[in-house]
Design an enzyme around this catalytic site. Structure first.
Site, PDB file in Angstrom:
ATOM      1  N   GLU A  93      40.176  33.947  40.669  1.00  0.00           N
ATOM      2  CA  GLU A  93      41.437  34.202  40.024  1.00  0.00           C
ATOM      3  C   GLU A  93      42.076  33.241  39.031  1.00  0.00           C
ATOM      4  OE1 GLU A  93      43.107  36.835  41.067  1.00  0.00           O
ATOM      5  OE2 GLU A  93      41.552  37.571  42.400  1.00  0.00           O
ATOM      6  N   GLU A 119      37.365  41.559  34.488  1.00  0.00           N
ATOM      7  CA  GLU A 119      36.787  41.355  35.518  1.00  0.00           C
ATOM      8  C   GLU A 119      35.432  40.444  35.595  1.00  0.00           C
ATOM      9  OE1 GLU A 119      38.204  41.147  38.187  1.00  0.00           O
ATOM     10  OE2 GLU A 119      40.044  42.456  37.780  1.00  0.00           O
TER      11      GLU A 119
END
Length: 263
Positions: free
Chosen positions: A136, A198
């Protein structure tokens, strides 16, 4: 547009907003200033966090804050050593554990990290939590939200952003932000990043967690455990991500490289 105009437009976009991602060097389109991104995202984050129910687990909350701050400190140290100290001012780190059964976590620009209790049910160590938080934090460091906003602005407004519409850029950013972040329409759910983002966040996150002193070797088993949870169902955190097998194979490829980041 004629082909010549298209090429000119693409060239101007590149000149106006070309950046590169730390640690990977990938070139990216950044048409929105850091100030504009932080302002638009902070408004939505504050609205969300006011209504979100924070966890009452003191031990798990402390774990999230401890691991998060360690990775944040390692990230800032990396930025200083890489000659990017100016980037540090863009982060006001915050780590919250939310009482929600979703197996999920998200990060807003500026280092606002949210982890859900549902995900903590699968975490057995600081190292495993570092896999998620490192991922994150990497989204924020790589400015993936800025890039996603820039791509949408370019697609939605076309050549207008190179003309008089630049004077209305704040309105354009505000309009796009609601779609990009998604917090206004979907309670506590960041809209999906691209597969490129990602996988890049996986790679960068592993490096950042290693720099912070955590063991990246746990990442393979952790993602396998995430995939197998709920009777083999796909948890929310992975539902918009690359396939389990693809992700794990990519992680296995980079693990040997991470040894050079161990202090």
């Amino acid at each position: 547009m004629r082909k010549r105009d298209v090429l000119l437009y693409a060239s101007l976009l590149t000149l106006l907003g070309c950046g590169s991602v730390p640690l990977t060097g990938r070139k990216q389109l950044l048409l929105v200033s850091d100030t504009e991104v932080l302002s638009s995202s902070l408004t939505q984050y504050n609205d969300y966090i006011k209504t979100a129910k924070k966890s009452t687990s003191t031990s798990q909350t402390a774990m999230v804050k401890r691991v998060g701050q360690n990775i944040a400190s390692a990230t800032e140290e990396y930025l200083r050593q890489a000659g990017m100290s100016d980037e540090i001012k863009n982060f006001a780190w915050e780590f919250n554990l939310i009482n929600d059964s979703q197996v999920n976590a998200f990060c807003m620009p500026g280092g606002k990290i949210v982890v859900y209790e549902g995900l903590m049910n699968l975490v057995t160590s600081d190292d495993e939590l570092a896999v998620v938080i490192g991922h994150e934090v990497a989204h924020a460091v790589a400015k993936h939200s800025n890039e996603r906003m820039s791509q949408q602005i370019a697609a939605q407004y076309g050549s207008q952003i190179l003309s008089a519409a630049l004077s209305e850029k704040n309105a354009i950013v505000k309009n796009v932000a609601g779609t990009v972040y998604g917090l206004g329409a979907q309670y506590g759910v960041m809209l999906p990043f691209s597969r490129t983002h990602e996988l890049e966040a996986d790679y960068m996150g592993l490096i950042l967690m290693t720099m912070a002193g955590y063991n990246p070797e746990v990442s393979v088993n952790f993602w396998q455990k995430m995939s197998a949870q709920s009777g083999g169902g796909v948890p929310e955190f992975m539902s918009t991500h690359p396939s389990d097998e693809h992700r794990i194979n990519e992680i296995k490829k980079v693990l040997p490289e991470l040894k050079k980041y161990i202090k």
